[in-house]
Design an enzyme around this catalytic site. Structure first.
Site, PDB file in Angstrom:
ATOM      1  N   ASP A  59     109.471 -88.935  61.288  1.00 22.39           N
ATOM      2  CA  ASP A  59     107.907 -88.629  61.608  1.00 22.39           C
ATOM      3  C   ASP A  59     107.886 -87.185  62.062  1.00 22.39           C
ATOM      4  OD1 ASP A  59     105.309 -88.051  62.278  1.00 22.39           O
ATOM      5  OD2 ASP A  59     105.251 -89.820  63.252  1.00 22.39           O
ATOM      6  N   ASN A  86     108.343 -80.862  52.598  1.00 26.83           N
ATOM      7  CA  ASN A  86     107.192 -81.408  51.765  1.00 26.83           C
ATOM      8  C   ASN A  86     106.240 -82.162  52.539  1.00 26.83           C
ATOM      9  OD1 ASN A  86     106.258 -82.664  48.868  1.00 26.83           O
ATOM     10  ND2 ASN A  86     106.538 -84.449  50.319  1.00 26.83           N
ATOM     11  N   TYR A 163      92.706 -77.338  56.216  1.00 22.78           N
ATOM     12  CA  TYR A 163      93.886 -77.280  55.179  1.00 22.78           C
ATOM     13  C   TYR A 163      94.323 -75.975  54.631  1.00 22.78           C
ATOM     14  CZ  TYR A 163      96.678 -78.126  51.016  1.00 22.78           C
ATOM     15  OH  TYR A 163      97.895 -78.151  50.052  1.00 22.78           O
ATOM     16  N   LYS A 167      98.120 -73.849  55.644  1.00 28.27           N
ATOM     17  CA  LYS A 167      99.005 -73.436  54.469  1.00 28.27           C
ATOM     18  C   LYS A 167      99.368 -71.826  54.582  1.00 28.27           C
ATOM     19  CE  LYS A 167     100.294 -77.301  52.757  1.00 28.27           C
ATOM     20  NZ  LYS A 167     101.552 -77.843  52.943  1.00 28.27           N
ATOM     21  N   THR A 198      98.065 -86.943  42.146  1.00 26.08           N
ATOM     22  CA  THR A 198      99.196 -87.748  43.203  1.00 26.08           C
ATOM     23  C   THR A 198      97.959 -88.367  44.059  1.00 26.08           C
ATOM     24  OG1 THR A 198      99.311 -86.025  44.961  1.00 26.08           O
ATOM     25  CG2 THR A 198     100.959 -86.010  43.272  1.00 26.08           C
TER      26      THR A 198
END
Length: 244
Positions: A59, A86, A163, A167, A198
């Protein structure tokens, strides 16, 4: 046999990257937050004839979990050749620079930024023992400041404050990490897999998971003349760097 650790590897792009690296002959550790999900993923790979895979409970938001994973892998492999960071989350959508709460920011940053730092710092000693250590940080073209500020871009109005900024922070960490390792054999790069179909995107996108996996694996497999400290998004900028 070279070894690799892929975080968030029980499904989606992470699973595909693990599969590609296993096919290339790596001993691949599938880092998964829930061990049962990792064991299920390993069984899928073994059904494809890939036996050089192992699930590791990891984790990225929990230092004890990351340390335990490092200890387990260190007992099995004295060297780690590849780390693919990832694991990532999008957070609740929509996201606003004004209205999103600090706790919402913290939740996403804990995985997308602090998780990468935590895993990288914990595994760096195993990576240093490799003759060709590679670190791939899975980023996004949405983290590009240049693209986000480009008013003529078709994506200009597509703003996801938490988000995207996570990044962007990841990209800067990649630059700093590559700089500190500049006089070594390390290659450290940020790579956007593209808008991929996905669970992460609710199966929306313009890239298949196979295409995305290849884009990530490519930079885990680069030779000693390969790039480091760079930012790639081959879906949107094939053959060149993604604008920072």
């Amino acid at each position: 046999m070279k070894s690799a650790l892929v975080t968030g590897a029980n499904k989606g792009i992470g699973f595909e990257v693990a599969k590609i690296l296993a096919q290339k002959g790596f001993l691949v550790y599938l880092g998964c937050r829930k061990l049962e999900n990792g064991l299920s993923a390993v069984e899928k790979l073994k059904s494809l004839g890939l036996t050089n895979v192992e699930a590791i409970e990891l984790d990225v938001t929990d230092q004890d979990s990351v340390h335990a994973a490092s200890t387990t892998i260190g007992e099995k492999s004295e060297i780690l050749d590849v780390l693919v960071n990832n694991a990532g989350i999008a957070g609740e959508i929509p996201q606003s620079a004004i209205h999103s709460t600090i706790d919402q920011f913290k939740t996403v940053y804990e995985t997308n930024v602090f998780g990468v730092v935590r895993v990288t710092q914990t595994f760096i000693e195993l990576l240093k023992k490799s003759a060709e250590p590679r670190i791939v940080n899975v980023s996004s073209a949405m983290g590009s400041l240049a693209l986000a500020a480009n008013k003529s871009s078709a994506a200009y109005d597509n703003k996801i404050a938490i988000y995207q900024s996570s990044k962007t922070a990841l990209n800067m960490y990649t630059v700093q990490l590559a700089y500190e390792l500049r006089d070594t054999a390390f290659k450290v790069n940020a790579v956007c897999p593209g808008w991929t179909k996905t669970d992460f995107t609710n199966q929306q996108g313009t890239s298949t998971v196979e295409e995305a996996g290849q884009r990530i694996a490519k930079y885990a497999l680069i030779g000693h003349n390969g790039p480091t400290g760079e930012y790639f998004s081959e879906e949107y900028f094939p053959g060149s760097n993604c604008p920072w």
